[in-house]
Design a protein around this motif. Sequence first.
Motif, short mmCIF file in Angstrom:
data_model
loop_
_atom_site.label_atom_id
_atom_site.label_comp_id
_atom_site.label_asym_id
_atom_site.label_seq_id
_atom_site.Cartn_x
_atom_site.Cartn_y
_atom_site.Cartn_z
N GLY A 186 6.00 80.98 140.96
CA GLY A 186 6.19 81.67 142.22
C GLY A 186 7.60 81.57 142.75
O GLY A 186 8.03 82.36 143.59
N MET A 187 8.35 80.58 142.23
CA MET A 187 9.73 80.42 142.69
C MET A 187 10.73 81.21 141.85
O MET A 187 11.93 81.13 142.07
CB MET A 187 10.10 78.93 142.66
CG MET A 187 9.27 78.11 143.64
SD MET A 187 9.42 76.37 143.30
CE MET A 187 11.12 76.11 143.79
N ARG A 188 10.25 81.93 140.85
CA ARG A 188 11.16 82.69 139.98
C ARG A 188 11.24 84.14 140.42
O ARG A 188 10.33 84.65 141.07
CB ARG A 188 10.69 82.61 138.53
CG ARG A 188 10.29 81.26 138.08
CD ARG A 188 11.46 80.49 137.50
NE ARG A 188 11.18 79.09 137.63
CZ ARG A 188 12.06 78.19 138.08
NH1 ARG A 188 13.26 78.56 138.43
NH2 ARG A 188 11.73 76.94 138.18
N GLY A 196 14.34 84.32 132.61
CA GLY A 196 14.36 84.30 134.06
C GLY A 196 13.04 83.85 134.67
O GLY A 196 13.04 83.17 135.70
N VAL A 197 11.93 84.20 134.04
CA VAL A 197 10.64 83.80 134.64
C VAL A 197 10.08 82.52 134.05
O VAL A 197 9.30 81.83 134.69
CB VAL A 197 9.56 84.90 134.51
CG1 VAL A 197 9.95 86.11 135.31
CG2 VAL A 197 9.28 85.24 133.07
N LEU A 246 22.58 86.58 136.42
CA LEU A 246 23.28 85.76 135.43
C LEU A 246 22.59 85.74 134.06
O LEU A 246 23.25 85.66 133.04
CB LEU A 246 23.39 84.32 135.95
CG LEU A 246 24.34 84.12 137.12
CD1 LEU A 246 24.12 82.76 137.74
CD2 LEU A 246 25.78 84.28 136.67
N ALA A 247 21.25 85.79 134.08
CA ALA A 247 20.52 85.61 132.82
C ALA A 247 20.90 86.68 131.79
O ALA A 247 21.04 86.39 130.61
CB ALA A 247 19.02 85.63 133.07
N PHE A 248 21.11 87.92 132.28
CA PHE A 248 21.32 89.02 131.32
C PHE A 248 22.69 88.98 130.64
O PHE A 248 22.77 89.07 129.42
CB PHE A 248 21.06 90.36 132.00
CG PHE A 248 19.65 90.47 132.46
CD1 PHE A 248 18.63 90.67 131.55
CD2 PHE A 248 19.33 90.29 133.78
CE1 PHE A 248 17.32 90.71 131.95
CE2 PHE A 248 18.00 90.34 134.20
CZ PHE A 248 17.00 90.54 133.28
N PRO A 249 23.79 88.82 131.40
CA PRO A 249 25.08 88.69 130.68
C PRO A 249 25.09 87.49 129.74
O PRO A 249 25.65 87.57 128.65
CB PRO A 249 26.11 88.52 131.80
CG PRO A 249 25.38 88.50 133.07
CD PRO A 249 23.96 88.87 132.85
N GLY A 274 21.85 80.96 125.71
CA GLY A 274 22.91 81.69 126.40
C GLY A 274 22.50 82.05 127.82
O GLY A 274 23.27 81.86 128.78
N ALA A 275 21.26 82.53 127.97
CA ALA A 275 20.79 82.91 129.31
C ALA A 275 20.67 81.67 130.19
O ALA A 275 21.12 81.67 131.35
CB ALA A 275 19.44 83.62 129.19
N ALA A 276 20.10 80.59 129.64
CA ALA A 276 19.93 79.37 130.43
C ALA A 276 21.29 78.81 130.85
O ALA A 276 21.49 78.39 132.00
CB ALA A 276 19.16 78.32 129.61
N PHE A 277 22.23 78.83 129.91
CA PHE A 277 23.57 78.32 130.18
C PHE A 277 24.22 79.09 131.33
O PHE A 277 24.75 78.51 132.28
CB PHE A 277 24.41 78.45 128.90
CG PHE A 277 25.85 78.10 129.06
CD1 PHE A 277 26.24 76.78 129.13
CD2 PHE A 277 26.82 79.09 129.12
CE1 PHE A 277 27.57 76.45 129.25
CE2 PHE A 277 28.15 78.77 129.24
CZ PHE A 277 28.53 77.44 129.32
#
Lengths: 333, 328
Positions: free
Chosen positions: B184-186, B246-247, B115-118, B92-95
């Motif tokens: 490092g990009m997250r 997210g990370v 976006l990841a949390f909703p 769901g988070a990735a989507f």
Amino acid sequence: MTSGMTRGLKGGLILAVALLVAIVLSLMIGQIRLSAFDLWNGLLTGKGPGALTLRVLRGPGIATAIGAGAALGASGAIFQILLRNPLAAPDIMGFTSGAGLAVVCGVLAGTTLPMPLLSAAGGLAAACAVAIMAIKRDGTQVPITLILVGLGIGFLTTAAHSFIVTRLPPEQAAEAQRWLTGSLAARDWGHAGQVFGCGAVLAVILAIQVRALGLLELGDDLATGLGLKSNRARLKLAGTGVLLAATGVAVAGPIPFIALMAGPLGMRITGATQPGGRILSAAVTGAIITVLADLAARSIVPGLQLPAGVMTGIFGAPYLLWLLSREMDAGDI
Amino acid sequence: MRAMIVAVLALVFAAALTLTVGVRDGGFALLFQALTAFDPTDPAHIAIQSIRMPRLIAGLIAGAALGMAGTIMQAITRNPLADPGILGINAGAAFAVVIGSLIAGRADNGLMAALAFPGAAAAAIAVFALGGGLKGDAGPVRLTLAGVALSAMLLSFVSAIILARNEALEVFRFWVTGSLAQAGMRPLGYMAIAAVLGAGLAIAIAPRIEALSLGSALARGLGTNPGRIQLGALVAVTALTGAAVGVAGPIAFLGLLVPRLARRVGGHVLRRELIAAAILGATILLFADTIGRILIPPAEIRVGTMTALIGAPIFIWMARRLRAGAGA
């Protein structure tokens, strides 16, 4: 009885017409649109864009889709009847992804073994692993444990897939990713011949066993009473089912959810109750679903060929959810 | 207590390995030097500070968050197979991240965080509802199948989108199998805050979740509002899983394995189990990441693949142990 017969006949007719419509639509729609007239002309004269489409561009892919879908659908119906559970399909239980893994490994290792052989080996290995690991301590096997253990084997093979894909150079990685999603792009008549050849042999083997499947449905005691060696019969049927699934995977990749969906949908349309009718309607329904999934995958985004497995994933998963809620209401799981 | 000290030592060791493995020479001595007397002209020092440090931080956040999320989920659903990956919350988070970045036409850290949390919350609610949670009978088998189906659908969408843009295959791999590379990009900062908030909430409501596991009626008698606790657990799981995704992308099976170990270390007190789960989750994730880096040099096995390779057999083992009648 008669009303059941007529319903079956009507359902069979509906399936046949649906398959025909799916095929014609699939031939007409694509990067270049063709009219039905073009196709008809091409079929009769063997010339023009219609003939090219039939012979080279779309014909082989659609034929392969029909064969692969039918094989997967029949395989799903066998397991659903055998385990008396609509969730028991070779794609849910990890057999198809096992077959797909074996094919990718074989191709990367550079073997010259034919793909159906690799696929069959992988499918059988996965099925044996699931069957053995699902045996409980008291020696019994429960369908729901088989399904869960099968999911676990599926997780494992998926991890192996992504492990392999990361090791490949980008070009090959994209190709492997497509194949493992389940794709029917760029198939030729060799693929179609292969799936129909293997499928025909397996269909004959299956036809011999349909009576045994019917007896097993009555329950072990009754089947044994009627002279059936039920364990051996079950093993043979499962073997045939795995090989059918592997036949489909060899040409189309481990395309998900077709084996799961085809049986119940086909049964709903034809009202078939006997194993033979159920398997037959599942095979035709599987072919229809696969042809339509492939059509949707290559025409939904203009100028882009998505793998068909993406479409069956998007539409098959909600079906699984629906099935789940229905089974829950019935109290079966 | 002794088990907890061992776990902490293991975590320190795993962290040190994460920072040193790959350095051509020097080992721990070089690491110590790079941390205490940083020399900006030494490439080895730069590698440690700018590549491996973010990797370590991402591993700590994701591992601890997933361990805690799995523990909360298993406690509240009384389901030994509950894991953010298996139940589709990762997907769901990735989507949400992939779709959102595509619509917005950019993929910056703030957007990904937003976006990841909703996405995680919506998937958690959907799986719980589809798995029969609203009727109060979410058995392990139902929840698992609902999660598998939801993941399959969402990840199919993600593949469709990404395959449509060939240049994005690298990104695709990240959002389908989690990885600590290029951490490092997250959005590490945002995600660390979310993880800490989620962890705090989880620890705060832990005793009430324990009361709830005695049964709703009894819990009410003890002055606990079951609905509110479930909501709290949902928020905590969402914050923790969203932070981890997210990370590190979707990492499955860590939340399956860790709670079992944490129960041994934490001694069946949920609060202590949660702390143990954070330590053990980070430790296992960092070890898995390091093993993935040294197994087939110079290539790297993504940590999400490693956890799945380790976790899938454990899933099978646990599925076998489910009693046939236990909500099945």
